[in-house]
Design a protein around this motif. Sequence first.
Motif, mmCIF file in Angstrom:
data_model
loop_
_atom_site.group_PDB
_atom_site.id
_atom_site.type_symbol
_atom_site.label_atom_id
_atom_site.label_comp_id
_atom_site.label_asym_id
_atom_site.label_seq_id
_atom_site.Cartn_x
_atom_site.Cartn_y
_atom_site.Cartn_z
ATOM 1 N N ALA A 41 0.606 -1.244 0.034
ATOM 2 C CA ALA A 41 0.052 0.002 -0.083
ATOM 3 C C ALA A 41 0.875 1.486 0.100
ATOM 4 N N GLY A 42 2.188 1.094 0.371
ATOM 5 C CA GLY A 42 3.006 2.327 0.309
ATOM 6 C C GLY A 42 3.378 2.735 1.857
ATOM 7 N N LYS A 43 3.094 2.122 2.857
ATOM 8 C CA LYS A 43 3.323 2.437 4.284
ATOM 9 C C LYS A 43 4.761 2.951 4.461
ATOM 10 N N THR A 44 5.717 1.849 4.272
ATOM 11 C CA THR A 44 7.031 2.088 4.602
ATOM 12 C C THR A 44 7.683 3.081 3.729
ATOM 13 N N THR A 45 7.161 3.129 2.344
ATOM 14 C CA THR A 45 7.579 4.033 1.628
ATOM 15 C C THR A 45 7.290 5.330 2.290
ATOM 16 N N LEU A 46 6.109 5.806 2.676
ATOM 17 C CA LEU A 46 5.518 7.009 3.511
ATOM 18 C C LEU A 46 6.523 7.391 4.325
ATOM 19 N N VAL A 47 6.831 6.270 5.476
ATOM 20 C CA VAL A 47 7.831 6.614 6.197
ATOM 21 C C VAL A 47 9.243 7.086 5.936
ATOM 22 N N ASN A 48 9.711 6.433 4.659
ATOM 23 C CA ASN A 48 10.934 6.606 3.950
ATOM 24 C C ASN A 48 10.994 8.092 3.596
ATOM 25 N N LEU A 49 9.728 8.580 3.053
ATOM 26 C CA LEU A 49 9.714 9.945 2.647
ATOM 27 C C LEU A 49 9.671 10.925 3.766
ATOM 28 N N ILE A 50 9.117 10.797 4.916
ATOM 29 C CA ILE A 50 8.983 11.713 5.796
ATOM 30 C C ILE A 50 10.412 11.685 6.820
ATOM 31 N N THR A 51 11.264 10.613 6.676
ATOM 32 C CA THR A 51 12.685 10.687 7.115
ATOM 33 C C THR A 51 13.668 10.881 6.316
ATOM 34 N N GLY A 52 13.339 11.129 4.987
ATOM 35 C CA GLY A 52 14.426 11.541 4.047
ATOM 36 C C GLY A 52 15.218 10.447 3.460
ATOM 37 N N VAL A 53 14.695 9.455 3.417
ATOM 38 C CA VAL A 53 15.306 7.912 3.160
ATOM 39 C C VAL A 53 15.085 8.129 1.235
ATOM 40 N N HIS A 54 13.893 8.514 0.955
ATOM 41 C CA HIS A 54 13.702 8.851 -0.316
ATOM 42 C C HIS A 54 13.172 10.285 -0.661
ATOM 43 N N PRO A 55 13.759 11.436 -1.640
ATOM 44 C CA PRO A 55 13.136 12.191 -1.913
ATOM 45 C C PRO A 55 11.712 12.439 -2.396
ATOM 46 N N LEU A 56 10.842 13.546 -1.937
ATOM 47 C CA LEU A 56 9.644 13.370 -2.498
ATOM 48 C C LEU A 56 9.625 13.942 -3.959
ATOM 49 N N THR A 57 8.539 13.395 -4.427
ATOM 50 C CA THR A 57 8.323 13.887 -6.021
ATOM 51 C C THR A 57 7.327 15.070 -5.977
ATOM 52 N N ALA A 58 6.568 15.173 -4.886
ATOM 53 C CA ALA A 58 5.929 16.395 -4.831
ATOM 54 C C ALA A 58 5.380 16.333 -3.360
ATOM 55 N N GLY A 59 4.789 17.804 -2.884
ATOM 56 C CA GLY A 59 4.596 17.927 -1.613
ATOM 57 C C GLY A 59 5.469 18.644 -0.714
ATOM 58 N N ARG A 60 4.894 18.549 0.512
ATOM 59 C CA ARG A 60 5.738 19.050 1.801
ATOM 60 C C ARG A 60 5.713 18.181 3.084
ATOM 61 N N VAL A 61 6.806 18.044 3.826
ATOM 62 C CA VAL A 61 6.907 17.558 4.975
ATOM 63 C C VAL A 61 7.118 18.565 5.909
ATOM 64 N N VAL A 62 6.063 18.844 6.993
ATOM 65 C CA VAL A 62 6.392 20.113 7.784
ATOM 66 C C VAL A 62 6.393 19.662 9.372
ATOM 67 N N PHE A 63 7.403 19.649 9.993
ATOM 68 C CA PHE A 63 7.853 19.033 11.186
ATOM 69 C C PHE A 63 8.132 20.334 12.173
ATOM 70 N N ALA A 64 7.417 20.489 13.146
ATOM 71 C CA ALA A 64 7.636 21.480 14.260
ATOM 72 C C ALA A 64 7.676 22.837 13.433
ATOM 73 N N GLY A 65 6.691 23.100 12.550
ATOM 74 C CA GLY A 65 6.430 24.106 11.884
ATOM 75 C C GLY A 65 7.461 24.672 10.541
ATOM 76 N N ARG A 66 8.392 23.748 10.441
ATOM 77 C CA ARG A 66 9.380 23.789 9.220
ATOM 78 C C ARG A 66 9.202 22.853 8.431
ATOM 79 N N ASN A 67 9.052 23.565 7.089
ATOM 80 C CA ASN A 67 9.193 22.312 5.788
ATOM 81 C C ASN A 67 10.710 21.766 5.795
ATOM 82 N N VAL A 68 10.522 20.223 6.053
ATOM 83 C CA VAL A 68 11.886 19.778 6.044
ATOM 84 C C VAL A 68 11.882 18.666 4.703
ATOM 85 N N ALA A 69 11.118 18.913 3.636
ATOM 86 C CA ALA A 69 11.329 18.032 2.706
ATOM 87 C C ALA A 69 12.714 18.641 1.897
ATOM 88 N N GLY A 70 13.484 17.190 1.612
ATOM 89 C CA GLY A 70 14.629 17.240 1.085
ATOM 90 C C GLY A 70 15.618 16.931 2.173
#
Length: 252
Positions: A41-70
Amino acid sequence: MTEILRLEGVSKAFGGVRAVNDVSFALQEGQIVGLIGPNGAGKTTLVNLITGVHPLTAGRVVFAGRNVAGQKPFQAARRGLARTFQIVQPFPQMSVVENVAAGALFGGGQPSRQAATEAARRELAFVGLEPFAETPAASLTLPNRKRLELAKSLAMQPKVLLLDEVNAGLNAVEIDGALDLIRQIAARGITILIIEHLMKVVLSISQRILVLHHGELIAEGEPRAVLDDERVIEAYLGAKFAARFREAGRDG
């Protein structure tokens, strides 16, 4: 409650395959949230996106008010985003305490090896592995390797802890012990997102549930309501069996 993590339209494509598609949700401080879905379903991939293992194709990850995508995985860890892995692979020749100290030093930002070792011993005591501190990590049983993985993640001083199939391979008694430990972690104020297949576990520990199917978020909310959602039933049983399930419910 204060929001600690938010995903906005997060997507990931591997070539022509879109593994995660336009996923948005938020986690509040101190919550335990279950992430479920069929295999693939993409569960582990989603965790990998949140933690920076894979770069995002699109979207934003905001942690503690800061965009941490990338961000890189080590940056995620130092910011307070820690995770465990479904397949536990400690450094086998290093001792248990050295494994945890490595997490404290390189992920938790401890200022010295001594400080990292002290932090490691505190977390080993917390998860019940203090008697095994000086033994090689390779000698641990599976349940204790799972506890080692938790200790290593906690030594990084996380604000959010992402648990990937932490109960996989455990028996009923071991699962009960793991759930008690997860509740104790949440009591420390750490927000937890747990990937889990066992519905009994999801219902017993989660305040909210997120459901992924084919990389898309198809349902979220209170556990019982989510598990009664027709889209969730169909995702797990298939359209044919879901129809039978609904018919049986009307007859019963």
